[in-house]
Design a protein around this motif. Structure first.
Motif, PDB file in Angstrom:
ATOM      1  N   ARG A  78       5.509   2.892 -23.569  1.00 57.17           N
ATOM      2  CA  ARG A  78       6.338   4.011 -24.029  1.00 57.17           C
ATOM      3  C   ARG A  78       5.714   5.336 -23.625  1.00 57.17           C
ATOM      4  NH1 ARG A  78       6.409   1.402 -28.870  1.00 57.17           N
ATOM      5  NH2 ARG A  78       8.200   0.019 -29.046  1.00 57.17           N
ATOM      6  N   GLY A  79       4.367   5.384 -23.688  1.00 59.21           N
ATOM      7  CA  GLY A  79       3.679   6.609 -23.295  1.00 59.21           C
ATOM      8  C   GLY A  79       3.935   6.938 -21.835  1.00 59.21           C
ATOM      9  N   ALA A  80       3.891   5.896 -20.969  1.00 63.72           N
ATOM     10  CA  ALA A  80       4.132   6.120 -19.543  1.00 63.72           C
ATOM     11  C   ALA A  80       5.558   6.615 -19.320  1.00 63.72           C
ATOM     12  CB  ALA A  80       3.886   4.836 -18.757  1.00 63.72           C
ATOM     13  N   ALA A  81       6.501   6.041 -20.049  1.00 56.88           N
ATOM     14  CA  ALA A  81       7.895   6.474 -19.910  1.00 56.88           C
ATOM     15  C   ALA A  81       8.036   7.915 -20.369  1.00 56.88           C
ATOM     16  CB  ALA A  81       8.807   5.555 -20.712  1.00 56.88           C
ATOM     17  N   ALA A  82       7.393   8.236 -21.478  1.00 57.35           N
ATOM     18  CA  ALA A  82       7.479   9.606 -21.983  1.00 57.35           C
ATOM     19  C   ALA A  82       6.911  10.589 -20.963  1.00 57.35           C
ATOM     20  CB  ALA A  82       6.731   9.718 -23.303  1.00 57.35           C
ATOM     21  N   GLY A  83       5.968  10.118 -20.146  1.00 60.59           N
ATOM     22  CA  GLY A  83       5.396  10.952 -19.105  1.00 60.59           C
ATOM     23  C   GLY A  83       6.284  11.051 -17.871  1.00 60.59           C
ATOM     24  N   GLY A  84       7.453  10.452 -17.899  1.00 59.35           N
ATOM     25  CA  GLY A  84       8.398  10.624 -16.798  1.00 59.35           C
ATOM     26  C   GLY A  84       8.558   9.417 -15.898  1.00 59.35           C
ATOM     27  N   ALA A  85       7.845   8.315 -16.191  1.00 59.87           N
ATOM     28  CA  ALA A  85       7.978   7.135 -15.334  1.00 59.87           C
ATOM     29  C   ALA A  85       9.306   6.423 -15.615  1.00 59.87           C
ATOM     30  CB  ALA A  85       6.822   6.171 -15.584  1.00 59.87           C
ATOM     31  N   ILE A  96      -2.840   5.839 -11.803  1.00 61.88           N
ATOM     32  CA  ILE A  96      -2.262   6.575 -10.673  1.00 61.88           C
ATOM     33  C   ILE A  96      -1.062   7.400 -11.129  1.00 61.88           C
ATOM     34  CG2 ILE A  96      -3.053   4.861  -8.999  1.00 61.88           C
ATOM     35  CD1 ILE A  96      -0.080   3.987  -8.739  1.00 61.88           C
ATOM     36  N   SER A  97      -0.880   7.574 -12.433  1.00 61.75           N
ATOM     37  CA  SER A  97       0.285   8.284 -12.979  1.00 61.75           C
ATOM     38  C   SER A  97       1.562   7.833 -12.280  1.00 61.75           C
ATOM     39  CB  SER A  97       0.142   9.800 -12.809  1.00 61.75           C
ATOM     40  OG  SER A  97      -1.114  10.214 -13.234  1.00 61.75           O
ATOM     41  N   PRO A  98       1.956   6.588 -12.502  1.00 64.87           N
ATOM     42  CA  PRO A  98       3.039   6.003 -11.713  1.00 64.87           C
ATOM     43  C   PRO A  98       4.381   6.689 -11.970  1.00 64.87           C
ATOM     44  CG  PRO A  98       2.517   4.606 -13.578  1.00 64.87           C
ATOM     45  CD  PRO A  98       1.473   5.667 -13.538  1.00 64.87           C
ATOM     46  N   LYS A  99       5.173   6.763 -10.908  1.00 64.30           N
ATOM     47  CA  LYS A  99       6.537   7.268 -11.055  1.00 64.30           C
ATOM     48  C   LYS A  99       7.449   6.128 -11.457  1.00 64.30           C
ATOM     49  CE  LYS A  99       6.034  11.029  -7.810  1.00 64.30           C
ATOM     50  NZ  LYS A  99       5.785  11.176  -6.374  1.00 64.30           N
ATOM     51  N   VAL A 100       7.112   4.939 -10.962  1.00 67.52           N
ATOM     52  CA  VAL A 100       7.872   3.748 -11.324  1.00 67.52           C
ATOM     53  C   VAL A 100       6.877   2.695 -11.803  1.00 67.52           C
ATOM     54  CG1 VAL A 100       9.320   1.882 -10.480  1.00 67.52           C
ATOM     55  CG2 VAL A 100       9.713   4.209  -9.674  1.00 67.52           C
ATOM     56  N   LEU A 101       7.132   2.143 -12.969  1.00 62.89           N
ATOM     57  CA  LEU A 101       6.254   1.120 -13.519  1.00 62.89           C
ATOM     58  C   LEU A 101       7.051  -0.176 -13.606  1.00 62.89           C
ATOM     59  CD1 LEU A 101       3.370   1.021 -14.592  1.00 62.89           C
ATOM     60  CD2 LEU A 101       4.240   1.627 -16.839  1.00 62.89           C
ATOM     61  N   LEU A 102       6.587  -1.202 -12.889  1.00 57.66           N
ATOM     62  CA  LEU A 102       7.269  -2.494 -12.894  1.00 57.66           C
ATOM     63  C   LEU A 102       6.406  -3.463 -13.689  1.00 57.66           C
ATOM     64  CD1 LEU A 102       7.870  -2.480  -9.052  1.00 57.66           C
ATOM     65  CD2 LEU A 102       9.536  -1.811 -10.782  1.00 57.66           C
ATOM     66  N   LEU A 103       6.966  -4.079 -14.714  1.00 59.66           N
ATOM     67  CA  LEU A 103       6.151  -4.934 -15.574  1.00 59.66           C
ATOM     68  C   LEU A 103       6.783  -6.306 -15.652  1.00 59.66           C
ATOM     69  CD1 LEU A 103       6.002  -2.196 -18.311  1.00 59.66           C
ATOM     70  CD2 LEU A 103       4.100  -2.780 -16.823  1.00 59.66           C
ATOM     71  N   ASP A 104       6.033  -7.312 -15.206  1.00 54.48           N
ATOM     72  CA  ASP A 104       6.565  -8.674 -15.207  1.00 54.48           C
ATOM     73  C   ASP A 104       5.897  -9.441 -16.346  1.00 54.48           C
ATOM     74  OD1 ASP A 104       7.880 -10.930 -14.548  1.00 54.48           O
ATOM     75  OD2 ASP A 104       7.158 -11.050 -12.486  1.00 54.48           O
ATOM     76  N   GLU A 105       6.630  -9.722 -17.380  1.00 53.66           N
ATOM     77  CA  GLU A 105       6.105 -10.398 -18.571  1.00 53.66           C
ATOM     78  C   GLU A 105       4.823  -9.726 -19.061  1.00 53.66           C
ATOM     79  OE1 GLU A 105       7.813 -12.600 -20.033  1.00 53.66           O
ATOM     80  OE2 GLU A 105       9.154 -13.445 -18.525  1.00 53.66           O
ATOM     81  N   PRO A 106       4.911  -8.462 -19.486  1.00 54.77           N
ATOM     82  CA  PRO A 106       3.685  -7.723 -19.815  1.00 54.77           C
ATOM     83  C   PRO A 106       2.923  -8.281 -21.013  1.00 54.77           C
ATOM     84  CG  PRO A 106       5.629  -6.457 -20.439  1.00 54.77           C
ATOM     85  CD  PRO A 106       6.114  -7.619 -19.630  1.00 54.77           C
ATOM     86  N   PRO A 146       0.823  -1.209   0.000  1.00 58.16           N
ATOM     87  CA  PRO A 146       0.000   0.000   0.000  1.00 58.16           C
ATOM     88  C   PRO A 146       0.866   1.272   0.000  1.00 58.16           C
ATOM     89  CG  PRO A 146      -0.851  -1.574   1.580  1.00 58.16           C
ATOM     90  CD  PRO A 146       0.456  -2.122   1.088  1.00 58.16           C
ATOM     91  N   ALA A 147       1.938   1.265   0.808  1.00 63.05           N
ATOM     92  CA  ALA A 147       2.791   2.452   0.881  1.00 63.05           C
ATOM     93  C   ALA A 147       3.480   2.704  -0.455  1.00 63.05           C
ATOM     94  CB  ALA A 147       3.829   2.275   1.985  1.00 63.05           C
ATOM     95  N   ARG A 148       3.964   1.635  -1.076  1.00 64.96           N
ATOM     96  CA  ARG A 148       4.683   1.796  -2.336  1.00 64.96           C
ATOM     97  C   ARG A 148       3.740   2.320  -3.421  1.00 64.96           C
ATOM     98  NH1 ARG A 148       9.731  -1.630  -1.797  1.00 64.96           N
ATOM     99  NH2 ARG A 148      10.477  -0.592   0.075  1.00 64.96           N
ATOM    100  N   VAL A 149       2.509   1.783  -3.452  1.00 64.77           N
ATOM    101  CA  VAL A 149       1.556   2.261  -4.460  1.00 64.77           C
ATOM    102  C   VAL A 149       1.253   3.736  -4.212  1.00 64.77           C
ATOM    103  CG1 VAL A 149      -0.797   2.045  -5.350  1.00 64.77           C
ATOM    104  CG2 VAL A 149       0.556  -0.003  -4.921  1.00 64.77           C
ATOM    105  N   ARG A 150       1.089   4.134  -2.949  1.00 65.08           N
ATOM    106  CA  ARG A 150       0.844   5.547  -2.643  1.00 65.08           C
ATOM    107  C   ARG A 150       1.985   6.430  -3.139  1.00 65.08           C
ATOM    108  NH1 ARG A 150      -1.059   4.111   2.158  1.00 65.08           N
ATOM    109  NH2 ARG A 150       0.876   4.650   3.240  1.00 65.08           N
ATOM    110  N   HIS A 151       3.201   5.902  -3.077  1.00 67.42           N
ATOM    111  CA  HIS A 151       4.337   6.682  -3.563  1.00 67.42           C
ATOM    112  C   HIS A 151       4.467   6.623  -5.081  1.00 67.42           C
ATOM    113  CE1 HIS A 151       5.570   6.799   0.641  1.00 67.42           C
ATOM    114  NE2 HIS A 151       6.346   7.794   0.300  1.00 67.42           N
ATOM    115  N   GLY A 152       3.602   5.866  -5.733  1.00 67.55           N
ATOM    116  CA  GLY A 152       3.625   5.850  -7.189  1.00 67.55           C
ATOM    117  C   GLY A 152       4.437   4.726  -7.788  1.00 67.55           C
ATOM    118  N   ILE A 153       4.664   3.658  -7.017  1.00 70.06           N
ATOM    119  CA  ILE A 153       5.350   2.489  -7.573  1.00 70.06           C
ATOM    120  C   ILE A 153       4.296   1.431  -7.860  1.00 70.06           C
ATOM    121  CG2 ILE A 153       7.072   0.693  -7.153  1.00 70.06           C
ATOM    122  CD1 ILE A 153       8.523   2.593  -5.324  1.00 70.06           C
TER     123      ILE A 153
END
Lengths: 515, 327
Positions: A452-459, A425-435, A336-343
């Motif tokens: 790619r769009g999420a990365a372009a947004g700064g993630a 949640i406009s993530p700051k870090v996006l972790l993708l396991d076998e997307p 929960p804490a990590r998601v709140r921080h945007g991970i």
């Protein structure tokens, strides 16, 4: 059972599907498909998700009855006989065995118990363990597993369980072996082994039918390919007379978007930094790694290299030592804490860890969002609906209906729903396991576009993938793991499939550490 | 909604049979009584429904009813505590029981079935031991407190039927629970935890806290229910007070559309489910069936209802399949 000589000019017809159709709750999953299955031949079935491949396999395997059309069994004399299969047991008696997409072996049974499940050898109800072990051992050897048949199944890695499933099919003296995406959870050298075994079975006169998303392996092993799209048969191609481009065109029915140029990120500030992170993976060594804003880093490695464990630790799902830093500050532990921080993390197994199966796509998408954006605990329903619509548009989820139950979506669209949840949640870090596991070509490109769009947004994006193509297509940088440790790093421009594989198999560790 | 329509049909079906063949079913007194019992049992069933929605089960409801219900007159009469102390102490005890269940289930990962099964034995045993297995009652006093359950609110222009006071706490709790479930983040989280705990946790839902909260709510409602039950009946035996109440509560919740697999709950369904069970019990008595048959009849009707429901669902799906346009 007719015996078929190993070398045969024209393989003998053993089974024929005649115009089979199947409708599920208003969806035409399969529409008038006819196909011939021959002994000593590998038939590959390809198509996008939702094309009807699994349904066709289930009909041939006797699990699903066709709503129109029928199956015909061809006897040794060449006479056709209509079959009405009711269940896997009847199919097994007819010599047809189906290996499912999801490996679902009884985890607590030993190998003998699994291989001979439903075909136990007994005298008046008393099991003859010695005879059973012997027969199981033979079946296991045929798939290249030299193992004590008393090994408990749950202790085996996924790849071995897949082979056990095939051994189980062989133990029933199957003439027709149907495999629904057998390689989707295997690493590349495990896939090699499986394909070799299928080749041996073909030589023994077994008719092998298999479904795959990976055209490389299809073109390597198959004698014949049939392409399904939207439940209809779109083409049948023979070895020597096919091209990859043609198969893709038949599958997709539209152009596949080409590789996008990468955005430069060399000067961007570091967003995610791992300092000496040690996960609960059995052989994990401390991992230090940093990912910049907008950067996509791929984690490559074999199954069991510790990629999943590392992502789960960063997401806060499992405990770890060391520090996870976000924008220069340590993040507290716990999901929960990590998601709140945007991970945010997209898990490896979407059915087990991703989806609320009985809920609508909208509810699935807004799940992470409502916690971050509530108004004193109240759900802001209008804002929620707007967010869901935006996520559906961004991920190109089809059909674009928020009310649609998520279980009625195809695998690719289910994956898009989870991705939409994370993007919400406009993530700051996006972790993708076998997307893109079990996702078709078209949906894969759309998922890549959203990433790619999420990365372009700064993630900062970390992708674990077993698909070399995907790794090379998507990432700025490729970090290779082997046995719980980072063994090397390659830039997108310098990476080749061979270089990654050499590192992943532990071949070049010395060189990588020296570099 | 599908389940509730079927349930509504069963409710009215049983009521119709009872009013045609049993002479007193529609009498004001009987209806008052039915309303009262429905309200009391609905409070328990709400708790059962919340726990079921989060993917758990609570078998200790009946014993918590017993312990809290018995403790109330025991503290008031035998120990002479003032009411303003007794009520919070007893409810606090109920909440503590729920908290213990929740902690054992989330932190130690014990199975909810076993934890609450042990609770079922534990709390009843405690209640019997503390009171020396003696019947506890209010000895004709505390009428003010007991009017929380015994009070009747007259309805203008209607003779012979007054609304039981227990409807008030039920209404407040039902509306509150319904709002929490449908409009708040916590309700969404609760249902998400019930439908896929792992997915919910990865999406940032504090699943452990929600599970604990659900068990606390369930035991608290059982404790409150226990108090209202004892206010209603005046005195009770620790050995049989609240026996099988957890099963009525769970059956009502499941009848009302809560899936035992978790992730589904409907407050309206829970109340309707409770009402159906109470009308059924009442009908058995009014129709002159042997009261020993009660459980058998309830079991048979529930089984028939569920079977009919499932068959109806399959028939509809098949019809939808046939009607769908091809291609």
């Amino acid at each position: 059972m007719p015996t078929v000589p190993a070398t045969l000019a024209s393989p003998a017809l053993v089974l024929r599907a005649c115009g089979v159709s199947r409708r599920y709750a208003g969806v035409q999953a399969l529409d008038g498909v006819s196909v011939e299955i021959r002994a000593g031949e590998v038939l590959a079935v390809v198509g996008e998700n939702g094309a009807g491949k699994s349904t066709l396999m289930k009909i041939i395997g006797g699990i699903v009855a066709p709503s129109a059309g029928h199956l015909e069994e061809i006897g040794a004399d060449g006479a056709a006989r209509v079959m009405r299969l009711r269940g896997a047991a009847e199919a097994a008696r007819a010599g047809i065995a189906l290996v499912h997409q999801e490996v679902n072996l009884a985890e607590d049974l030993d190998l003998t118990g699994v291989v001979l499940l439903g075909g136990e050898i007994h005298k008046m109800g008393w099991l003859d363990r010695a005879a059973m072990d012997a027969r199981a051992r033979v079946a296991l050897l045929r798939v290249g597993l030299e193992m004590d048949p008393r090994t408990v199944c749950g202790s085996l890695p996924i790849a071995a369980r897949q082979l056990v499933e095939i051994a189980r099919a062989l133990a029933t003296n199957a003439r027709v072996l149907v495999l629904d995406e057998p390689t989707s959870s295997l690493s590349s050298h495990e896939t090699d082994r499986l394909l070799r075994i299928l080749g041996e079975l073909r030589r023994d006169g077994v008719a092998v039918v298999f479904v795959s998303h990976r055209l490389d392996e299809v073109m390597r092993i198959a004698d014949r390919v049939i392409v399904l799209r939207d439940g209809k048969l779109r083409g049948e191609l023979h070895r020597g007379a096919w091209s990859r481009a043609e198969i893709e065109r038949l599958m997709v029915g539209r152009e596949v978007p080409a590789r996008q140029p990468l955005v430069q990120v060399a000067d961007a500030p570091v967003r995610l930094e791992l300092r000496e992170v040690v996960t609960r993976h059995r052989r994990q060594r401390p991992v230090s790694l940093s990912v910049r804003r907008g950067e996509i880093v791929a984690l490559a490695g074999l199954v069991g290299a510790g990629r999943t464990e590392l992502l789960a630790a960063i997401a806060g799902c499992s405990l770890h030592d060391g520090t996870v830093m976000l924008d220069g500050a340590a993040v507290p532990a716990g999901c929960p804490a990590r998601v709140r921080h945007g991970i945010a993390m997209l898990p490896e197994d979407r059915a087990r860890d991703g989806l609320l199966y009985e809920e609508s796509a909208g509810r699935n998408i807004s799940l992470a969002w409502i916690g971050v954006r509530s108004y004193f605990g109240l759900v802001r329903r209008r804002a929620e609906a707007a967010m869901v619509d935006e996520a559906i548009a961004r991920t190109q989820l089809r059909p674009a209906q928020a009310q649609r139950l998520v279980r009625t979506l195809s695998g690719g669209n289910q994956q898009k729903a989870i991705l939409g949840r994370l993007l919400g949640i406009s993530p700051k870090v996006l972790l993708l396991d076998e997307p893109t596991r079990g996702v078709d070509v078209g949906a894969r490109a759309e998922i890549h576009e959203a990433i790619r769009g999420a990365a372009a947004g700064g993630a900062a994006v970390l992708v674990a993938s077993s698909e070399m193509e995907e790794v090379l297509l998507l990432a700025h940088r490729i970090v290779v793991l082997h046995d719980g440790a980072i063994v090397g790093e390659l830039s997108a421009s310098a990476a080749t499939e061979e270089a990654i594989l050499r590192l992943a198999t532990g071949g070049a560790r010395g060189a990588a550490e020296a570099a | 909604m599908r389940k509730q329509w079927g349930l509504l049909a069963v409710f009215f079906g049983v009521a119709l049979v009872a009013s045609v063949f049993g002479s007193n079913f529609l009498s004001g007194y009987n209806l008052e009584n039915l309303t009262n019992r429905t309200a009391l049992f609905s409070i328990l069933a709400l708790g059962a429904g919340i726990v079921i929605a989060v993917g758990g089960i609570d078998l200790s409801i009946g014993s918590v009813v017993c312990l809290c219900g018995i403790a109330t007159p025991w503290l008031l009469v035998e120990h002479g505590w003032p009411a303003w102390q007794v009520v919070p102490v007893v409810l606090g005890m109920a909440a503590a029981i729920g908290l213990m269940h929740g902690l054992l289930i989330t932190k130690l990962r014990l199975q909810p079935f076993l934890v609450t099964l042990c609770g079922l034995l534990l709390y009843r045993g405690l209640a019997r031991w503390v009171t020396g297995d003696q019947s506890q009652g209010f000895a004709g006093e505390f009428d003010g407190l007991r009017s929380l359950a015994l009070g009747r609110i007259p309805v203008p222009f209607i003779e012979g039927y007054r609304i039981p006071a227990t409807v008030i706490p039920l209404a407040v709790l039902a509306v509150g629970t319904s709002l929490v479930l449908t409009r708040t983040v916590w309700g969404r989280w609760l249902l998400a935890t019930g439908s896929n705990e792992s997915a919910a946790r990865i999406s940032g839902v504090p699943t452990q806290r929600l599970t604990i909260a659900a068990y606390v709510a369930c035991s608290l409602l059982a404790g409150l229910g226990g108090m209202l039950f004892i206010f209603d009946i005046g005195s009770a035996q620790p050995s049989d007070f609240g026996n099988f109440y957890e099963l009525y509560a769970i059956a009502a919740a499941v009848l009302g559309g809560c899936s035992l697999r978790g992730g589904r709950a409907s407050v309206g369904g829970i109340v309707l489910g409770t009402a159906t069970l109470q009308v059924l019990r009442n009908a058995i008595i009014l129709l002159g069936l042997s009261s020993q048959l009660e459980f058998a009849v309830i079991g048979a009707v529930l089984l028939l209802g569920m079977t009919a429901d499932e068959l109806l669902l399959r028939w509809r799906e098949r019809r939808a399949e046939r009607r769908a346009p091809s291609g």
